[in-house]
Design an enzyme around this catalytic site. Structure first.
Site, PDB file in Angstrom:
ATOM      1  N   PHE A 188       0.838  -1.206   0.000  1.00 54.41           N
ATOM      2  CA  PHE A 188       0.000   0.000   0.000  1.00 54.41           C
ATOM      3  C   PHE A 188       0.878   1.263   0.000  1.00 54.41           C
ATOM      4  O   PHE A 188       0.813   2.082  -0.926  1.00 54.41           O
ATOM      5  CB  PHE A 188      -0.923  -0.082   1.235  1.00 54.41           C
ATOM      6  CG  PHE A 188      -1.514   1.207   1.683  1.00 54.41           C
ATOM      7  CD1 PHE A 188      -2.197   2.029   0.789  1.00 54.41           C
ATOM      8  CD2 PHE A 188      -1.414   1.603   3.016  1.00 54.41           C
ATOM      9  CE1 PHE A 188      -2.760   3.227   1.219  1.00 54.41           C
ATOM     10  CE2 PHE A 188      -1.981   2.789   3.453  1.00 54.41           C
ATOM     11  CZ  PHE A 188      -2.644   3.600   2.555  1.00 54.41           C
TER      12      PHE A 188
ATOM     13  N   GLY B  28       1.921  -7.572  -0.279  1.00 51.64           N
ATOM     14  CA  GLY B  28       1.706  -6.633  -1.380  1.00 51.64           C
ATOM     15  C   GLY B  28       1.051  -7.346  -2.555  1.00 51.64           C
ATOM     16  O   GLY B  28       0.837  -8.558  -2.521  1.00 51.64           O
TER      17      GLY B  28
ATOM     18  N   VAL C 138      13.266  -9.888   0.625  1.00 49.42           N
ATOM     19  CA  VAL C 138      14.466  -9.157   1.063  1.00 49.42           C
ATOM     20  C   VAL C 138      15.068  -9.708   2.355  1.00 49.42           C
ATOM     21  O   VAL C 138      16.119  -9.230   2.790  1.00 49.42           O
ATOM     22  CB  VAL C 138      14.205  -7.638   1.187  1.00 49.42           C
ATOM     23  CG1 VAL C 138      13.850  -7.048  -0.159  1.00 49.42           C
ATOM     24  CG2 VAL C 138      13.144  -7.332   2.238  1.00 49.42           C
TER      25      VAL C 138
ATOM     26  N   SER D  53       7.263  -5.118   4.899  1.00 46.84           N
ATOM     27  CA  SER D  53       6.831  -5.755   6.157  1.00 46.84           C
ATOM     28  C   SER D  53       5.323  -5.914   6.167  1.00 46.84           C
ATOM     29  O   SER D  53       4.606  -5.043   5.674  1.00 46.84           O
ATOM     30  CB  SER D  53       7.219  -4.908   7.385  1.00 46.84           C
ATOM     31  OG  SER D  53       6.774  -5.547   8.567  1.00 46.84           O
TER      32      SER D  53
ATOM     33  N   GLY E 292      22.906  -3.263   3.977  1.00 44.76           N
ATOM     34  CA  GLY E 292      24.111  -3.729   3.279  1.00 44.76           C
ATOM     35  C   GLY E 292      24.187  -3.191   1.865  1.00 44.76           C
ATOM     36  O   GLY E 292      25.268  -2.784   1.401  1.00 44.76           O
TER      37      GLY E 292
ATOM     38  N   TYR F 143       6.012  -7.696  15.577  1.00 48.17           N
ATOM     39  CA  TYR F 143       6.122  -6.486  14.756  1.00 48.17           C
ATOM     40  C   TYR F 143       6.887  -5.391  15.515  1.00 48.17           C
ATOM     41  O   TYR F 143       7.845  -4.825  14.994  1.00 48.17           O
ATOM     42  CB  TYR F 143       4.717  -6.006  14.405  1.00 48.17           C
ATOM     43  CG  TYR F 143       4.658  -4.839  13.446  1.00 48.17           C
ATOM     44  CD1 TYR F 143       5.229  -4.907  12.177  1.00 48.17           C
ATOM     45  CD2 TYR F 143       4.005  -3.657  13.801  1.00 48.17           C
ATOM     46  CE1 TYR F 143       5.146  -3.836  11.294  1.00 48.17           C
ATOM     47  CE2 TYR F 143       3.905  -2.597  12.920  1.00 48.17           C
ATOM     48  CZ  TYR F 143       4.480  -2.688  11.668  1.00 48.17           C
ATOM     49  OH  TYR F 143       4.388  -1.627  10.799  1.00 48.17           O
TER      50      TYR F 143
ATOM     51  N   LYS G  41      10.644  -3.964  14.478  1.00 44.28           N
ATOM     52  CA  LYS G  41      10.865  -2.570  14.086  1.00 44.28           C
ATOM     53  C   LYS G  41      11.823  -1.863  15.043  1.00 44.28           C
ATOM     54  O   LYS G  41      12.617  -1.016  14.629  1.00 44.28           O
ATOM     55  CB  LYS G  41       9.533  -1.822  14.002  1.00 44.28           C
ATOM     56  CG  LYS G  41       8.655  -2.253  12.835  1.00 44.28           C
ATOM     57  CD  LYS G  41       9.251  -1.863  11.475  1.00 44.28           C
ATOM     58  CE  LYS G  41       8.280  -2.081  10.329  1.00 44.28           C
ATOM     59  NZ  LYS G  41       8.858  -1.737   9.012  1.00 44.28           N
TER      60      LYS G  41
ATOM     61  N   THR H  82      -2.083   4.995   8.786  1.00 44.15           N
ATOM     62  CA  THR H  82      -2.238   5.633   7.476  1.00 44.15           C
ATOM     63  C   THR H  82      -3.247   4.834   6.663  1.00 44.15           C
ATOM     64  O   THR H  82      -3.324   3.617   6.789  1.00 44.15           O
ATOM     65  CB  THR H  82      -0.868   5.687   6.763  1.00 44.15           C
ATOM     66  OG1 THR H  82       0.026   6.461   7.575  1.00 44.15           O
ATOM     67  CG2 THR H  82      -0.973   6.336   5.396  1.00 44.15           C
TER      68      THR H  82
END
Ligand code: UDP
Length: 319
Positions: A11, A36, A57, A75, A107, A150, A154, A180
């Protein structure tokens, strides 16, 4: 700049890609399409300034060509245990992308001497005991609670980012994103705004967890993206809250959504659905963003919700 975006089909990630391309940057987009979806970025396919690579990733990242900036947005983010896209159903992936994924993304930035921006969250404050939340508040977080996969991922990601900044002198930024909403959220994302908009459009009662007195502060996606872009261009390394300071109870949010959709089915209370350690109040102090970025959200809740509802009508096949 040539900019790597992780979580690019999500999103927020997909709106970010749109904005970066509008600003004439090139985008390399990574996503494993777990939470996603390709439909969020399919309008960008075929452009010569946009490259999509399907990749998780949390595994080693290889990007062909130069990279000037890395924006790490991959995430899961919904706390709803019933949503297949929420972090309660993806606990190990959530911990891995926040830890291993952040390490890999850092990295890449280090190898290219690129600037780095971490998408962090208001969840680092946990169920806060200070109100509103300022960036120097250290939070009230249960390391083994249901949201810990979560929150702690983070928090680790922020620590890792600051370690690269301090020890490798990497040019890093950290944005703490508060609730959001906007077009391209999934109708089955499970969060309050998405659930309420979907239920209202289907003529169902809105499901209020607890008594609805808990509050959140809802920021429209365009405002958030503006803030993130300003942060990317600024020389600010300390965490920055981005969110809308208008605090709304979940009960009031439900009334607004029912009014905007003319839903006559009202609301229904589910006291037992409120998960332990669900924050009772959440509102960002955005003084730092105002001072350092000259940023302030402009879209009011009713206007933003109307855009979301229009998008959901299309997603639900109602028009
Ligand atoms: N919530 C609710 N009904 C729903 C979904 C969520 O009342 O259908 C509540 C949830 O229990 C929480 C608040 O709304 O107290 C905000 O939850 P959300 O899932 O939007 O995300 P959070 O801000 O907790 O990350």
């Amino acid at each position: 700049m040539r900019i790597l975006v992780t979580g690019a089909a999500g999103f927020i990630g997909s709106h970010l890609c749109d904005r970066l391309l509008q600003e004439n940057h090139q985008v390399v987009a990574l996503d494993n399409i777990k939470t996603g979806r390709l439909s969020n970025i399919e309008h960008l396919a075929g452009r010569d300034d946009f490259l999509f690579i399907k990749h998780d990733v949390s595994n080693f990242i290889f990007v062909p060509g130069k990279v000037d900036a890395v924006l790490h947005f991959a995430s899961p983010a919904s706390p709803n245990p019933k949503s297949p896209y929420g972090f309660p159903q993806l606990p190990i992936q959530t911990l891995k992308v926040g830890s291993l994924g952040t390490h890999n993304a850092l990295g890449v930035a280090r190898a290219h001497q690129a600037r780095f921006l971490l998408a962090s969250t208001s969840e680092v404050y946990g169920d806060p005991q200070e109100h509103p939340q300022q960036e120097d508040y250290c939070g009230h977080v249960d390391p083994v609670g249901p949201r810990s996969v979560y929150d702690e991922a983070k928090r680790f990601a922020e620590a890792m980012t600051m370690a690269y900044h301090r020890y490798h002198h990497l040019d890093t930024r950290i944005v703490r994103i508060f609730n959001t909403y906007g077009p391209r959220m999934r109708v089955d994302d499970g969060r309050a705004v998405a659930n309420f908009a979907r239920q209202a459009l289907l003529g169902e009662p809105l499901t209020i967890h607890g008594d609805g007195s808990q509050t959140r502060s809802f920021c429209y996606i365009d405002d958030l993206i503006e803030g993130i872009y300003r942060l990317l261009m600024a020389d600010v390394h300390q965490p920055i809250n981005l969110g809308n300071p208008r605090e709304t109870s979940i009960y009031d949010l439900a009334q607004i959504v029912n009014r905007l959709t003319q839903n006559k089915a009202g609301t229904k209370f589910f006291p037992e659905e409120r998960v332990p350690t669900d924050p009772q109040r959440r509102r960002p102090d955005i003084g730092r963003a105002i001072e350092l970025l000259g940023w302030y959200p402009k879209v009011d809740l009713e206007t933003g919700l109307a855009h979301l509802i229009e998008d959901f009508r299309v997603q639900l096949g109602l028009c």
